[in-house]
Design a protein around this motif. Structure first.
Motif, short mmCIF file in Angstrom:
data_model
loop_
_atom_site.label_atom_id
_atom_site.label_comp_id
_atom_site.label_asym_id
_atom_site.label_seq_id
_atom_site.Cartn_x
_atom_site.Cartn_y
_atom_site.Cartn_z
N LEU A 71 -105.37 38.79 -20.11
CA LEU A 71 -106.23 39.36 -21.19
C LEU A 71 -106.57 40.93 -20.60
O LEU A 71 -106.89 41.68 -21.61
CB LEU A 71 -107.54 38.62 -21.14
N GLY A 72 -106.80 41.20 -19.59
CA GLY A 72 -107.06 42.49 -19.01
C GLY A 72 -106.09 43.42 -19.35
O GLY A 72 -106.04 44.72 -19.59
N LEU A 73 -104.95 43.06 -18.25
CA LEU A 73 -103.82 44.27 -18.19
C LEU A 73 -103.16 44.27 -19.26
O LEU A 73 -102.59 45.34 -19.73
CB LEU A 73 -103.11 43.70 -16.91
N TYR A 74 -102.83 43.07 -19.77
CA TYR A 74 -101.52 43.00 -20.89
C TYR A 74 -102.24 43.23 -22.29
O TYR A 74 -101.99 43.96 -22.94
CB TYR A 74 -100.87 41.78 -20.70
N SER A 75 -103.45 42.42 -22.63
CA SER A 75 -103.86 42.39 -24.00
C SER A 75 -104.63 43.47 -24.24
O SER A 75 -104.46 44.05 -25.32
CB SER A 75 -104.62 41.14 -24.15
N THR A 76 -105.56 44.05 -23.29
CA THR A 76 -106.32 45.20 -23.22
C THR A 76 -105.65 46.64 -23.02
O THR A 76 -105.80 47.57 -23.86
CB THR A 76 -107.55 45.19 -22.64
N LEU A 77 -104.71 46.74 -21.96
CA LEU A 77 -104.45 48.00 -21.28
C LEU A 77 -103.02 48.03 -21.75
O LEU A 77 -102.43 49.04 -21.25
CB LEU A 77 -104.52 47.94 -19.86
N ASN A 78 -102.35 46.98 -22.54
CA ASN A 78 -100.91 46.88 -22.78
C ASN A 78 -100.23 47.32 -21.59
O ASN A 78 -98.86 47.93 -21.64
CB ASN A 78 -100.61 48.09 -23.61
N ILE A 79 -100.29 46.76 -20.57
CA ILE A 79 -99.41 46.68 -19.06
C ILE A 79 -98.51 45.58 -19.26
O ILE A 79 -99.16 44.45 -18.90
CB ILE A 79 -100.30 46.99 -18.07
N ALA A 80 -97.31 45.86 -19.49
CA ALA A 80 -96.42 44.78 -19.35
C ALA A 80 -95.50 44.64 -18.39
O ALA A 80 -94.52 44.01 -18.41
CB ALA A 80 -95.50 44.64 -20.85
N LEU A 81 -95.61 45.59 -17.30
CA LEU A 81 -94.84 45.57 -16.04
C LEU A 81 -93.37 45.56 -16.23
O LEU A 81 -92.38 45.00 -15.63
CB LEU A 81 -94.97 44.16 -15.38
#
Length: 221
Positions: A71-81
């Motif tokens: 929720l924090g990295l992907y959904s909020t910050l759009n960090i998809a690695l």
């Protein structure tokens, strides 16, 4: 009795569990070793960071860490690695969360091993002109690893069982499939027994093999 299994990819789910364990274990070993080095470093800032990291992360529930990754990295910050497929994204985020969490336990296990290395060996190495990094890499860590094979095997077994938390963000590992099977089939005890047996098959040989390795590489003082 087992006809209902035909519609489910049981081996595929456990294969995802194995991949989660292997990738997370490798990452945790690398990051945990770096943290252990920082914890015994002569640089106060590095010691402070590693100490704070270990004490904070060990006291945060793994579920909170893995949900923050999703929720924090992907959904909020759009960090998809580096991935675009949501299944791959969730898998990589789960591995990242496991590495962040498990590395703190690897660090403490290694630090206990470092403490078993006689201080005189490090002092002799420094007297020969070796720097802190060289002493740690060439003398201290090799002996520390040999003395903490058993604790590290316990961390690995715990990591294997902790992979079940990845189902919280949709990673299709064993517990994710188990949940779906229990919802669709009226075979609660049988399904639970099958998955319990699967995890025993994964973890029991690991403990036995690493226990044997620990005896073979033990440092005799």
């Amino acid at each position: 009795m087992f006809d209902f299994l035909d519609g489910y990819d049981l081996l595929g789910a456990f294969w995802v569990t194995v991949k989660l364990t292997v990738f997370s274990a490798l990452g945790s070993l690398i990051w945990g070793t770096l943290l252990a080095g920082m914890r015994v470093s002569p640089v106060p800032l590095m010691r402070g960071f590693a100490t704070a990291y270990v004490n904070v992360v060990r006291n945060i529930p793994l579920t909170v860490i893995i949900m923050f990754a999703s929720l924090g990295l992907y959904s909020t910050l759009n960090i998809a690695l580096g991935a675009t497929d949501i299944k791959v994204v969730n898998f990589r985020l789960a591995v990242l969360a496991f590495v962040v969490y498990t590395a703190s336990f690897v660090c403490e296990s290694l630090r206990s091993g470092i403490n078993t290395v006689p201080v005189g060996q490090a002092e002799a190495a420094r007297a020969l002109g070796l720097g802190f990094g060289q002493v740690l890499r060439l003398i201290v860590l090799p002996q520390a690893f040999r003395s903490v094979v058993n604790p590290l095997s316990n961390v690995l077994i715990a990591l294997t069982k902790n992979t079940t938390v990845a189902s919280a963000i949709g990673v299709a590992e064993a517990s994710y499939l188990m949940k779906g099977m229990i919802e669709n089939e009226a075979q609660l005890l049988l399904i639970s027994g099958i998955f319990a047996l699967g995890f025993i098959i994964l973890t029991l040989p690991t403990g036995l093999i690493l226990g044997w390795v620990a005896k073979k590489v033990a440092v005799k003082r």
